[in-house]
Scaffold this motif. Structure first.
Motif, PDB file in Angstrom:
ATOM      1  N   TRP A 222       0.823  -1.208   0.000  1.00  0.00           N
ATOM      2  CA  TRP A 222       0.000   0.000   0.000  1.00  0.00           C
ATOM      3  C   TRP A 222       0.859   1.260   0.000  1.00  0.00           C
ATOM      4  O   TRP A 222       0.394   2.331  -0.409  1.00  0.00           O
ATOM      5  CB  TRP A 222      -1.008   0.006   1.142  1.00  0.00           C
ATOM      6  N   GLY A 223       2.133   1.138   0.408  1.00  0.00           N
ATOM      7  CA  GLY A 223       3.028   2.291   0.321  1.00  0.00           C
ATOM      8  C   GLY A 223       3.266   2.702  -1.127  1.00  0.00           C
ATOM      9  O   GLY A 223       3.243   3.890  -1.464  1.00  0.00           O
ATOM     10  N   VAL A 224       3.489   1.722  -1.992  1.00  0.00           N
ATOM     11  CA  VAL A 224       3.656   2.026  -3.419  1.00  0.00           C
ATOM     12  C   VAL A 224       2.375   2.621  -3.995  1.00  0.00           C
ATOM     13  O   VAL A 224       2.408   3.570  -4.788  1.00  0.00           O
ATOM     14  CB  VAL A 224       4.061   0.756  -4.197  1.00  0.00           C
ATOM     15  N   ILE A 225       1.233   2.093  -3.577  1.00  0.00           N
ATOM     16  CA  ILE A 225      -0.039   2.592  -4.123  1.00  0.00           C
ATOM     17  C   ILE A 225      -0.267   4.048  -3.722  1.00  0.00           C
ATOM     18  O   ILE A 225      -0.782   4.849  -4.524  1.00  0.00           O
ATOM     19  CB  ILE A 225      -1.204   1.708  -3.646  1.00  0.00           C
ATOM     20  N   LEU A 226       0.084   4.417  -2.491  1.00  0.00           N
ATOM     21  CA  LEU A 226      -0.048   5.828  -2.094  1.00  0.00           C
ATOM     22  C   LEU A 226       0.821   6.731  -2.974  1.00  0.00           C
ATOM     23  O   LEU A 226       0.392   7.821  -3.381  1.00  0.00           O
ATOM     24  CB  LEU A 226       0.344   5.991  -0.628  1.00  0.00           C
ATOM     25  N   ILE A 227       2.026   6.280  -3.277  1.00  0.00           N
ATOM     26  CA  ILE A 227       2.891   7.058  -4.173  1.00  0.00           C
ATOM     27  C   ILE A 227       2.259   7.133  -5.561  1.00  0.00           C
ATOM     28  O   ILE A 227       2.298   8.180  -6.217  1.00  0.00           O
ATOM     29  CB  ILE A 227       4.290   6.417  -4.232  1.00  0.00           C
ATOM     30  N   TRP A 228       1.646   6.041  -5.977  1.00  0.00           N
ATOM     31  CA  TRP A 228       1.022   6.019  -7.312  1.00  0.00           C
ATOM     32  C   TRP A 228      -0.197   6.926  -7.384  1.00  0.00           C
ATOM     33  O   TRP A 228      -0.567   7.381  -8.465  1.00  0.00           O
ATOM     34  CB  TRP A 228       0.676   4.577  -7.686  1.00  0.00           C
ATOM     35  N   TRP A 229      -0.838   7.181  -6.262  1.00  0.00           N
ATOM     36  CA  TRP A 229      -1.941   8.147  -6.259  1.00  0.00           C
ATOM     37  C   TRP A 229      -1.436   9.529  -6.663  1.00  0.00           C
ATOM     38  O   TRP A 229      -2.054  10.219  -7.478  1.00  0.00           O
ATOM     39  CB  TRP A 229      -2.586   8.198  -4.866  1.00  0.00           C
ATOM     40  N   VAL A 230      -0.336   9.929  -6.070  1.00  0.00           N
ATOM     41  CA  VAL A 230       0.247  11.226  -6.419  1.00  0.00           C
ATOM     42  C   VAL A 230       0.661  11.231  -7.889  1.00  0.00           C
ATOM     43  O   VAL A 230       0.402  12.190  -8.628  1.00  0.00           O
ATOM     44  CB  VAL A 230       1.453  11.532  -5.510  1.00  0.00           C
ATOM     45  N   LEU A 231       1.290  10.143  -8.336  1.00  0.00           N
ATOM     46  CA  LEU A 231       1.719  10.043  -9.726  1.00  0.00           C
ATOM     47  C   LEU A 231       0.515  10.093 -10.672  1.00  0.00           C
ATOM     48  O   LEU A 231       0.578  10.702 -11.744  1.00  0.00           O
ATOM     49  CB  LEU A 231       2.499   8.746  -9.926  1.00  0.00           C
ATOM     50  N   GLY A 232      -0.588   9.467 -10.265  1.00  0.00           N
ATOM     51  CA  GLY A 232      -1.771   9.432 -11.113  1.00  0.00           C
ATOM     52  C   GLY A 232      -2.404  10.795 -11.308  1.00  0.00           C
ATOM     53  O   GLY A 232      -2.778  11.172 -12.423  1.00  0.00           O
ATOM     54  N   VAL A 233      -2.538  11.559 -10.219  1.00  0.00           N
ATOM     55  CA  VAL A 233      -3.199  12.861 -10.303  1.00  0.00           C
ATOM     56  C   VAL A 233      -2.350  13.870 -11.058  1.00  0.00           C
ATOM     57  O   VAL A 233      -2.840  14.589 -11.939  1.00  0.00           O
ATOM     58  CB  VAL A 233      -3.531  13.401  -8.895  1.00  0.00           C
ATOM     59  N   PHE A 234      -1.069  13.923 -10.747  1.00  0.00           N
ATOM     60  CA  PHE A 234      -0.229  15.011 -11.242  1.00  0.00           C
ATOM     61  C   PHE A 234       0.592  14.659 -12.485  1.00  0.00           C
ATOM     62  O   PHE A 234       1.126  15.561 -13.132  1.00  0.00           O
ATOM     63  CB  PHE A 234       0.714  15.497 -10.137  1.00  0.00           C
ATOM     64  N   VAL A 235       0.717  13.347 -12.791  1.00  0.00           N
ATOM     65  CA  VAL A 235       1.568  12.974 -13.921  1.00  0.00           C
ATOM     66  C   VAL A 235       0.774  12.212 -14.982  1.00  0.00           C
ATOM     67  O   VAL A 235       0.535  12.724 -16.073  1.00  0.00           O
ATOM     68  CB  VAL A 235       2.782  12.147 -13.453  1.00  0.00           C
ATOM     69  N   TRP A 236       0.343  10.987 -14.667  1.00  0.00           N
ATOM     70  CA  TRP A 236      -0.330  10.189 -15.685  1.00  0.00           C
ATOM     71  C   TRP A 236      -1.647  10.790 -16.121  1.00  0.00           C
ATOM     72  O   TRP A 236      -2.024  10.682 -17.302  1.00  0.00           O
ATOM     73  CB  TRP A 236      -0.548   8.762 -15.182  1.00  0.00           C
ATOM     74  N   GLY A 237      -2.387  11.401 -15.195  1.00  0.00           N
ATOM     75  CA  GLY A 237      -3.664  12.001 -15.564  1.00  0.00           C
ATOM     76  C   GLY A 237      -3.540  13.054 -16.653  1.00  0.00           C
ATOM     77  O   GLY A 237      -4.161  12.954 -17.720  1.00  0.00           O
ATOM     78  N   PRO A 238      -2.733  14.091 -16.434  1.00  0.00           N
ATOM     79  CA  PRO A 238      -2.630  15.149 -17.451  1.00  0.00           C
ATOM     80  C   PRO A 238      -1.703  14.814 -18.607  1.00  0.00           C
ATOM     81  O   PRO A 238      -1.709  15.527 -19.618  1.00  0.00           O
ATOM     82  CB  PRO A 238      -2.077  16.336 -16.652  1.00  0.00           C
ATOM     83  N   LEU A 239      -0.904  13.743 -18.502  1.00  0.00           N
ATOM     84  CA  LEU A 239       0.157  13.513 -19.488  1.00  0.00           C
ATOM     85  C   LEU A 239      -0.384  13.286 -20.893  1.00  0.00           C
ATOM     86  O   LEU A 239       0.128  13.866 -21.861  1.00  0.00           O
ATOM     87  CB  LEU A 239       1.006  12.313 -19.055  1.00  0.00           C
ATOM     88  N   THR A 240      -1.423  12.456 -21.046  1.00  0.00           N
ATOM     89  CA  THR A 240      -1.930  12.190 -22.396  1.00  0.00           C
ATOM     90  C   THR A 240      -2.717  13.369 -22.966  1.00  0.00           C
ATOM     91  O   THR A 240      -2.425  13.821 -24.083  1.00  0.00           O
ATOM     92  CB  THR A 240      -2.779  10.909 -22.419  1.00  0.00           C
TER      93      THR A 240
END
Length: 426
Positions: A222-240
């Motif tokens: 779950w530690g990795v998943i919490l980091i992935w939440w931040v990555l999802g909102v600020f990186v993967w979400g707007p990237l495409t």
């Protein structure tokens, strides 16, 4: 961090070849869709926000329902669930192809197709993780080969999509995607798998709760998943959405497909490296590789000359693929097989649940600030996430050896015997 270097085991049994084909052709179609969707929405005049809504609808439906896909995959055999999902997705993508081919489809039609497609994929995804140990003798080698196949698809899919939208139309991309799901389903039907034990005594609610208890008991998970939440909102979400708008404005429609294809080429190389190099602390090694990933949003923000743009995307793919192999192997070897589908579903849902939020916000943020500043912010956040992966003790310290090597050896021996029996039966 110590590493070991070894030659890949022979994986190409009949079952693995069929699974490999199903996965790569399905991934080929999937990787064409972001390019097609971005070009279609912009060409139809719906704007960057519509790109975010359409992609976010798919991702949101997937994230919401994938935990149920994990329960159903553990409760029943995952293969029929995957075959049914392929059939539904073939029909959906075919309908979108017809809608785009005959005229100017309304936005609700495209968004509804994305919602249904995301839901069907949620039923399909957990089975991918469950089937890997069933079709291969060595999960780590299999994950490396599969990561290479995904990289090839990620390289070829966007490039082909870019060519199709430049020379024909986005409708052709959706038609090809429908065909890939048909091929995937046929390959899955042809699999001959060893026995798969399921427990149907518990209710769906109890299965969900058992999967959640298994998930939250592992701090590295779950530690990795919490980091992935931040990555999802600020990186993967707007990237495409924002990356597509940035690259298309600077270099034309086909260039975005070429850049995504370069990312796929990097994923091929990263997967090949991961087959050969085995960190004793896989998530720490993968976290180090993730420092290459921020080059993708950085290239999209700066939009240099096309060769440099593609180089940035390609190097980013190397880091992303190497991390992916380490992560998949850790999950598959640390989680009990009878709960792997549910835990994998929580892991997948947690990894991507924040992405639709980032995609939905990308339109308004891009309107207020322009497309380039949010991509620069995404670059900084991606660097921070990579640093977090190597800084958090449970993630950094997780080892597959020596603590888990007996289990891995037992798993390998078991799968070799089961695959031998399956091949004899065929």
């Amino acid at each position: 961090m110590s590493v070991s270097v070894s030659a890949p085991a022979r994986l190409w049994t009949r079952n693995f070849a069929l699974y490999f084909t199903a996965r790569i052709v399905s991934m080929l179609g999937d990787t064409m869709i972001p390019v097609a969707m971005a070009v279609a929405m912009l060409s139809l005049g719906y704007g960057v926000s519509a790109v975010g809504f359409a992609l976010g609808a798919w991702m949101g439906a997937f994230a919401l329902f994938v935990v149920f896909g994990g329960v159903f995959a553990d409760r029943f055999h995952p293969r029929p669930l995957m075959i049914g999902s392929d059939a539904v997705r073939c029909l959906i993508q075919g309908s979108l192809a017809v809608g785009l081919g005959v005229g100017h489809p309304p936005l609700w039609f495209v968004v509804a197709g994305s919602l249904l497609g995301g839901t069907a994929t949620a039923m399909f995804q957990p089975g991918l993780t469950i089937l890997v140990p069933q079709v291969s003798a060595d999960p780590r080698q299999a994950n490396g080969v599969l990561r290479v196949s995904q990289g090839i698809a990620t390289m070829a899919g966007p490039t082909l999509a870019g060519l199709l939208v430049a020379t024909a139309s986005a409708a052709w991309v959706f038609a090809v995607d429908a065909a890939t799901f048909a091929v995937s389903g046929i390959c899955l039907v042809a699999l001959r798998l060893p026995p798969f034990t399921v427990d149907r005594s518990a209710t769906t609610l109890r299965n969900l709760r058992a999967g959640w208890d298994e998930f939250r008991s592992r701090s590295w998970l779950w530690g990795v998943i919490l980091i992935w939440w931040v990555l999802g909102v600020f990186v993967w979400g707007p990237l495409t959405p924002l990356g597509a708008a940035s690259v298309i404005a600077a270099h034309g429609k086909a260039a975005f497909g070429y850049a995504e294809g370069a990312f796929g080429a990097g994923c091929v190389l990263g997967g090949l490296v991961a087959i050969r190099i085995r960190p004793s602390r896989p998530l720490f090694g993968g976290g180090l590789a993730m420092f290459l990933f921020p080059l993708m949003p950085l290239a999209a923000a700066l939009v240099p000359a096309l060769p440099l743009l593609m180089l940035g995307y390609g190097v980013s793919g190397i880091g992303w693929a190497f991390w992916g192999v380490q992560w998949a192997t850790a999950v598959q070897t640390q989680i009990p097989e009878d709960r792997l589908g549910r835990v994998s579903a929580y892991e997948v849902a947690g990894s991507i649940l924040a992405v639709p939020l980032g995609q939905a916000l990308s339109g308004p943020v891009g309107t207020v600030f322009g497309v380039h500043p949010p991509l620069l912010v995404a670059t900084v956040v991606a660097l921070g996430c990579a640093a977090a992966l190597i800084a958090v003790p449970p993630i950094r310290r997780l080892r597959l050896s020596p603590a888990t090597s007996p289990r891995l050896r037992a798993l390998v021996a078991s799968r070799q015997e089961q695959n031998l029996q399956a091949n004899k039966a065929s």
